[in-house]
Scaffold this active site. Structure first.
Site, PDB file in Angstrom:
ATOM      1  N   THR A 116      54.864 116.915 -62.545  1.00  0.00           N
ATOM      2  CA  THR A 116      53.581 117.419 -62.942  1.00  0.00           C
ATOM      3  C   THR A 116      52.452 116.344 -62.972  1.00  0.00           C
ATOM      4  OG1 THR A 116      54.350 119.161 -64.412  1.00  0.00           O
ATOM      5  CG2 THR A 116      51.989 118.606 -64.688  1.00  0.00           C
ATOM      6  N   THR A 117      52.825 115.188 -63.320  1.00  0.00           N
ATOM      7  CA  THR A 117      51.714 113.951 -63.542  1.00  0.00           C
ATOM      8  C   THR A 117      52.265 112.929 -62.602  1.00  0.00           C
ATOM      9  OG1 THR A 117      53.254 113.157 -65.376  1.00  0.00           O
ATOM     10  CG2 THR A 117      51.489 114.626 -66.156  1.00  0.00           C
ATOM     11  N   THR A 134      50.907 116.006 -70.999  1.00  0.00           N
ATOM     12  CA  THR A 134      50.839 116.252 -69.407  1.00  0.00           C
ATOM     13  C   THR A 134      49.188 116.684 -69.221  1.00  0.00           C
ATOM     14  OG1 THR A 134      51.154 118.796 -69.673  1.00  0.00           O
ATOM     15  CG2 THR A 134      52.858 116.962 -69.082  1.00  0.00           C
ATOM     16  N   GLY A 140      57.251 121.594 -64.576  1.00  0.00           N
ATOM     17  CA  GLY A 140      57.299 121.013 -63.023  1.00  0.00           C
ATOM     18  C   GLY A 140      58.758 121.123 -62.693  1.00  0.00           C
ATOM     19  N   HIS A 141      59.034 122.358 -61.997  1.00  0.00           N
ATOM     20  CA  HIS A 141      60.348 122.802 -61.552  1.00  0.00           C
ATOM     21  C   HIS A 141      60.450 122.701 -59.940  1.00  0.00           C
ATOM     22  CE1 HIS A 141      60.332 125.341 -65.642  1.00  0.00           C
ATOM     23  NE2 HIS A 141      60.508 124.033 -65.770  1.00  0.00           N
ATOM     24  N   THR A 142      61.376 121.774 -59.626  1.00  0.00           N
ATOM     25  CA  THR A 142      61.438 121.516 -58.087  1.00  0.00           C
ATOM     26  C   THR A 142      62.415 122.376 -57.463  1.00  0.00           C
ATOM     27  OG1 THR A 142      60.871 119.357 -58.701  1.00  0.00           O
ATOM     28  CG2 THR A 142      61.752 119.660 -56.452  1.00  0.00           C
ATOM     29  N   GLY A 170      63.803 117.507 -70.951  1.00  0.00           N
ATOM     30  CA  GLY A 170      62.965 118.193 -69.741  1.00  0.00           C
ATOM     31  C   GLY A 170      63.319 117.440 -68.444  1.00  0.00           C
ATOM     32  N   ASP A 171      63.138 118.018 -67.370  1.00  0.00           N
ATOM     33  CA  ASP A 171      63.497 117.635 -66.007  1.00  0.00           C
ATOM     34  C   ASP A 171      64.975 117.453 -65.697  1.00  0.00           C
ATOM     35  OD1 ASP A 171      60.652 117.513 -65.838  1.00  0.00           O
ATOM     36  OD2 ASP A 171      60.673 115.447 -66.472  1.00  0.00           O
ATOM     37  N   GLY A 185      66.620 119.521 -64.224  1.00  0.00           N
ATOM     38  CA  GLY A 185      67.300 120.233 -62.870  1.00  0.00           C
ATOM     39  C   GLY A 185      67.148 121.781 -62.987  1.00  0.00           C
ATOM     40  N   LYS A 186      66.421 122.167 -63.968  1.00  0.00           N
ATOM     41  CA  LYS A 186      66.235 123.597 -64.280  1.00  0.00           C
ATOM     42  C   LYS A 186      66.013 124.454 -63.042  1.00  0.00           C
ATOM     43  CE  LYS A 186      63.466 122.868 -67.461  1.00  0.00           C
ATOM     44  NZ  LYS A 186      63.585 121.375 -67.697  1.00  0.00           N
ATOM     45  N   GLN A 223      60.639 122.910 -70.338  1.00  0.00           N
ATOM     46  CA  GLN A 223      60.764 121.913 -71.018  1.00  0.00           C
ATOM     47  C   GLN A 223      62.280 121.476 -71.537  1.00  0.00           C
ATOM     48  OE1 GLN A 223      57.926 123.989 -72.121  1.00  0.00           O
ATOM     49  NE2 GLN A 223      57.040 122.703 -70.445  1.00  0.00           N
TER      50      GLN A 223
HETATM   51  P1  GDP Z   1      63.172 120.530 -64.016  1.00  0.00           P
HETATM   52  O1  GDP Z   1      61.780 120.616 -64.462  1.00  0.00           O
HETATM   53  O2  GDP Z   1      64.202 120.636 -64.908  1.00  0.00           O
HETATM   54  O3  GDP Z   1      63.396 121.882 -62.849  1.00  0.00           O
HETATM   55  O4  GDP Z   1      63.571 119.392 -63.165  1.00  0.00           O
HETATM   56  P2  GDP Z   1      62.319 118.625 -62.140  1.00  0.00           P
HETATM   57  O5  GDP Z   1      62.265 119.399 -60.823  1.00  0.00           O
HETATM   58  O6  GDP Z   1      61.348 118.316 -63.008  1.00  0.00           O
HETATM   59  O7  GDP Z   1      63.137 117.390 -61.749  1.00  0.00           O
HETATM   60  C1  GDP Z   1      64.514 117.188 -61.109  1.00  0.00           C
HETATM   61  C2  GDP Z   1      64.529 116.420 -59.888  1.00  0.00           C
HETATM   62  O8  GDP Z   1      65.736 116.279 -59.409  1.00  0.00           O
HETATM   63  C3  GDP Z   1      63.760 117.234 -58.626  1.00  0.00           C
HETATM   64  O9  GDP Z   1      63.037 116.542 -57.816  1.00  0.00           O
HETATM   65  C4  GDP Z   1      65.033 118.156 -58.042  1.00  0.00           C
HETATM   66  O10 GDP Z   1      64.617 118.401 -56.668  1.00  0.00           O
HETATM   67  C5  GDP Z   1      65.977 116.752 -58.036  1.00  0.00           C
HETATM   68  N1  GDP Z   1      67.258 117.275 -58.138  1.00  0.00           N
HETATM   69  C6  GDP Z   1      67.945 118.194 -58.881  1.00  0.00           C
HETATM   70  N2  GDP Z   1      69.250 118.232 -58.969  1.00  0.00           N
HETATM   71  C7  GDP Z   1      69.721 117.242 -58.419  1.00  0.00           C
HETATM   72  C8  GDP Z   1      71.016 116.595 -58.044  1.00  0.00           C
HETATM   73  O11 GDP Z   1      71.944 117.192 -58.347  1.00  0.00           O
HETATM   74  N3  GDP Z   1      70.889 115.593 -57.488  1.00  0.00           N
HETATM   75  C9  GDP Z   1      69.646 114.908 -57.112  1.00  0.00           C
HETATM   76  N4  GDP Z   1      69.665 113.740 -56.287  1.00  0.00           N
HETATM   77  N5  GDP Z   1      68.556 115.293 -57.236  1.00  0.00           N
HETATM   78  C10 GDP Z   1      68.593 116.708 -57.886  1.00  0.00           C
HETATM   79  P1  IMO Z   2      59.942 120.729 -67.379  1.00  0.00           P
HETATM   80  O1  IMO Z   2      60.019 122.202 -67.657  1.00  0.00           O
HETATM   81  C1  IMO Z   2      59.328 116.737 -69.047  1.00  0.00           C
HETATM   82  C2  IMO Z   2      56.507 116.372 -72.385  1.00  0.00           C
HETATM   83  C3  IMO Z   2      55.231 115.536 -71.926  1.00  0.00           C
HETATM   84  C4  IMO Z   2      54.880 114.952 -73.253  1.00  0.00           C
HETATM   85  C5  IMO Z   2      55.248 116.031 -74.349  1.00  0.00           C
HETATM   86  C6  IMO Z   2      54.047 116.942 -74.636  1.00  0.00           C
HETATM   87  O2  IMO Z   2      59.481 120.376 -65.980  1.00  0.00           O
HETATM   88  O3  IMO Z   2      61.132 120.140 -67.793  1.00  0.00           O
HETATM   89  P2  IMO Z   2      52.498 118.654 -73.270  1.00  0.00           P
HETATM   90  O4  IMO Z   2      51.886 118.607 -72.188  1.00  0.00           O
HETATM   91  O5  IMO Z   2      53.726 119.818 -73.187  1.00  0.00           O
HETATM   92  O6  IMO Z   2      51.778 118.749 -74.666  1.00  0.00           O
HETATM   93  O7  IMO Z   2      53.352 117.452 -73.598  1.00  0.00           O
HETATM   94  O8  IMO Z   2      56.186 116.736 -73.613  1.00  0.00           O
HETATM   95  N1  IMO Z   2      56.770 117.484 -71.345  1.00  0.00           N
HETATM   96  C7  IMO Z   2      57.648 117.227 -70.368  1.00  0.00           C
HETATM   97  N2  IMO Z   2      58.481 116.372 -70.227  1.00  0.00           N
HETATM   98  N3  IMO Z   2      59.304 117.669 -68.522  1.00  0.00           N
HETATM   99  C8  IMO Z   2      58.679 118.982 -68.993  1.00  0.00           C
HETATM  100  O9  IMO Z   2      58.821 120.302 -68.413  1.00  0.00           O
HETATM  101  C9  IMO Z   2      57.662 118.753 -69.875  1.00  0.00           C
HETATM  102  N4  IMO Z   2      56.522 119.569 -70.457  1.00  0.00           N
HETATM  103  C10 IMO Z   2      56.216 118.779 -71.399  1.00  0.00           C
HETATM  104  O10 IMO Z   2      55.533 114.452 -71.029  1.00  0.00           O
HETATM  105  O11 IMO Z   2      55.845 113.873 -73.686  1.00  0.00           O
HETATM  106 MG    MG Z   3      60.203 119.144 -64.392  1.00  0.00          MG
END
Ligand code: GDP
Ligand code: IMO
Ligand code: MG
Length: 426
Positions: free
Chosen positions: A296-297, A125, A39-41, A11-12, A14-15, A220
């Site tokens: 998210t957290t 979360t 949590g998608h930024t 997860g996270d 940069g989707k 995720q």
């Molecule tokens: P997601 O859950 O996959 O959408 O990712 P998140 O939003 O939780 O976390 C990705 C973080 O990295 C966010 O704060 C984005 O704004 C940031 N981000 C995404 N792509 C890039 C990148 O190429 N470089 C940098 N420095 N930040 C990025």
């Molecule tokens: P995005 O879409 C990162 C993780 C939680 C925990 C496990 C189970 O932003 O990438 P849950 O609340 O789903 O029962 O938690 O999964 N988790 C994530 N970690 N990015 C996420 O979503 C996540 N969604 C759940 O931290 O370890």
């Molecule tokens: Mg995220």
């Protein structure tokens, strides 16, 4: 053109940024799994949006769909919708009638279950995700369409309460008046959201039939998938590309391109195995450079080196066509850059990646080192092509491509849209 964008790590990746970057070329953006745990930024001209339930294409696509595979807190959704200016006048918002409803009771249950797991707690979360999917599969779940009928909501809340009474002991919800208040809140939210409710699979298919472009946005990541992730340290839904068939009711065979989003290193929130995890000052440095705190957290994310065996596994499971590589700017600023190329035990290469705590024991990791490439990013006009990247950064990208046998079609070097290099027209 039918796309699915999904994470290949924990997860996270940069989707959100990648989905938003592509979304002006698509008519419809669909979420098909998870809920407020995501949590998608998205950064739009300096303004930062953190989407939890709305698809990340909500700023630019003409239709956004919250699919049946999602679990939705309707009160939180109303708040999130208010945070996007002119959302409902500019965009057609469609919520599946069949998506399941997260209530405050499910959030309390999530925290209770975590307490009871003790040593085996997952670090969820606390967004009520697990308990809501439990109710879905127990066939006691509340669906979005139920929110239009107060008596149905009450019947279902009371059924859930009877089944989970022991867990809810000594919480606010052992009081019948508190449960009735939840019924009121849900009915009120249902009234507000009623006009967005549809059998969304019909609409998605109709859009497909008209030749419109559709992007499915996964939440995720593959390694958090309930079946193929590192169970039990996973989320409660499927996070693979194929999950869109069930979570949106659209046939996977019609998808043209599977885009796997890969962060140039790895992060993980919550407990569970993380073979390439860094500790100490190197971890602190990478976390600070990448601002690795949960969307998210707010929890600090664990961080580590890119893991190629894990990516090979994810590419196979998702049938990935192309990779969007993010945070190349962050990684280049480390003092050293490493990539895990293989796992072994007792000197013998492993055939499978470890997927449980016990399979991680005694693991030996092989690494390849790269020279860091320093700060990178577009010039003041926001222009940058692949050839403008330092040779050391290109070495990293091309090594990954060669090892994985998949092209890196997009490279992200910052959170804004302009900090993106497109090597393939999408
Ligand atoms: P997601 O859950 O996959 O959408 O990712 P998140 O939003 O939780 O976390 C990705 C973080 O990295 C966010 O704060 C984005 O704004 C940031 N981000 C995404 N792509 C890039 C990148 O190429 N470089 C940098 N420095 N930040 C990025
Ligand atoms: P995005 O879409 C990162 C993780 C939680 C925990 C496990 C189970 O932003 O990438 P849950 O609340 O789903 O029962 O938690 O999964 N988790 C994530 N970690 N990015 C996420 O979503 C996540 N969604 C759940 O931290 O370890
Ligand atoms: Mg995220």
């Amino acid at each position: 053109m039918i796309y699915v964008v999904l994470g290949l790590q924990f997860g996270d990746e940069g989707k959100g940024k990648i989905t938003d970057f592509l979304s002006d070329r698509f008519d419809v953006v669909v979420r098909f799994n998870g809920g407020g745990n995501a949590g998608h930024t998205v950064v739009d001209e300096g303004k930062t949006y953190k989407f939890h339930l709305l698809p990340s294409g909500s700023l630019r696509a003409s239709t956004v769909v919250l699919g049946n595979g999602m679990v939705i807190d309707p009160v939180a959704l109303i708040e999130e919708m208010k945070g996007v200016e002119n959302l409902t006048t500019r965009t057609r918002v469609v919520i599946s009638k069949m998506a399941h409803v997260v209530t405050p009771i499910h959030k309390t249950l999530d925290s209770r279950e975590e307490q009871l797991r003790g040593r085996l707690s997952i670090g969820t979360t606390a967004q009520g995700i697990g308990p809501t999917y439990e109710d879905k599969y127990a066939r006691t779940g509340i669906r979005m369409m139920d929110l239009l009928d107060r008596d149905i909501i009450r019947d279902k809340i009371e059924t859930i309460y009877r089944m989970k009474e022991k867990l809810l002991e000594d919480t606010a919800y052992s009081d019948a008046n508190a449960r009735e208040k939840v019924v009121d809140e849900l009915f009120d939210a249902g009234n507000k959201l009623g006009k967005f409710l549809q059998y969304s699979e019909d609409l998605i298919y109709e859009e497909y039939r008209k030749g419109h472009n559709i992007i499915f946005e996964g939440a995720q990541g593959t390694m958090l998938d309930i079946d193929f992730g590192m169970y039990p340290y996973v989320t409660s839904s499927n996070a693979l590309s194929g999950a869109l068939s069930l979570g949106a009711g659209f046939p996977f065979r019609k998808v043209n391109t599977v885009m796997g989003v890969v962060k140039a290193y790895v992060s993980r929130v919550g407990a569970g195995p993380f073979p390439t995890e860094l500790t100490g000052t190197a971890a602190d440095h990478l976390r600070d450079l990448g601002h690795e705190y949960g969307t998210t957290t707010g929890r600090p994310r664990r961080v580590g080196w890119l893991d190629l065996p894990m990516l090979k596994y994810a590419i196979k499971l998702n049938d990935v066509d192309t990779i969007a590589l993010t945070k190349l700017d962050t990684l280049g600023q480390m003092d050293e850059v490493k990539v895990c190329t293989g796992y072994s035990r007792d000197g013998k290469p492993l055939e499978h990646i470890p997927r449980t705590v016990s399979e991680t024991a005694g693991l030996e990791l092989q690494f390849k080192s790269f020279k860091p490439w320093g700060k990178i990013g577009p010039d003041r006009d926001g222009k940058m092509v692949y050839e403008d990247l330092p040779a050391k950064a290109r070495d990293y990208v091309e090594y990954i491509e060669k090892e994985l046998g998949v092209t890196v079609g997009l490279i992200s070097m910052g959170e804004s849209r302009k900090s993106t290099i497109e090597r393939m027209k999408h």
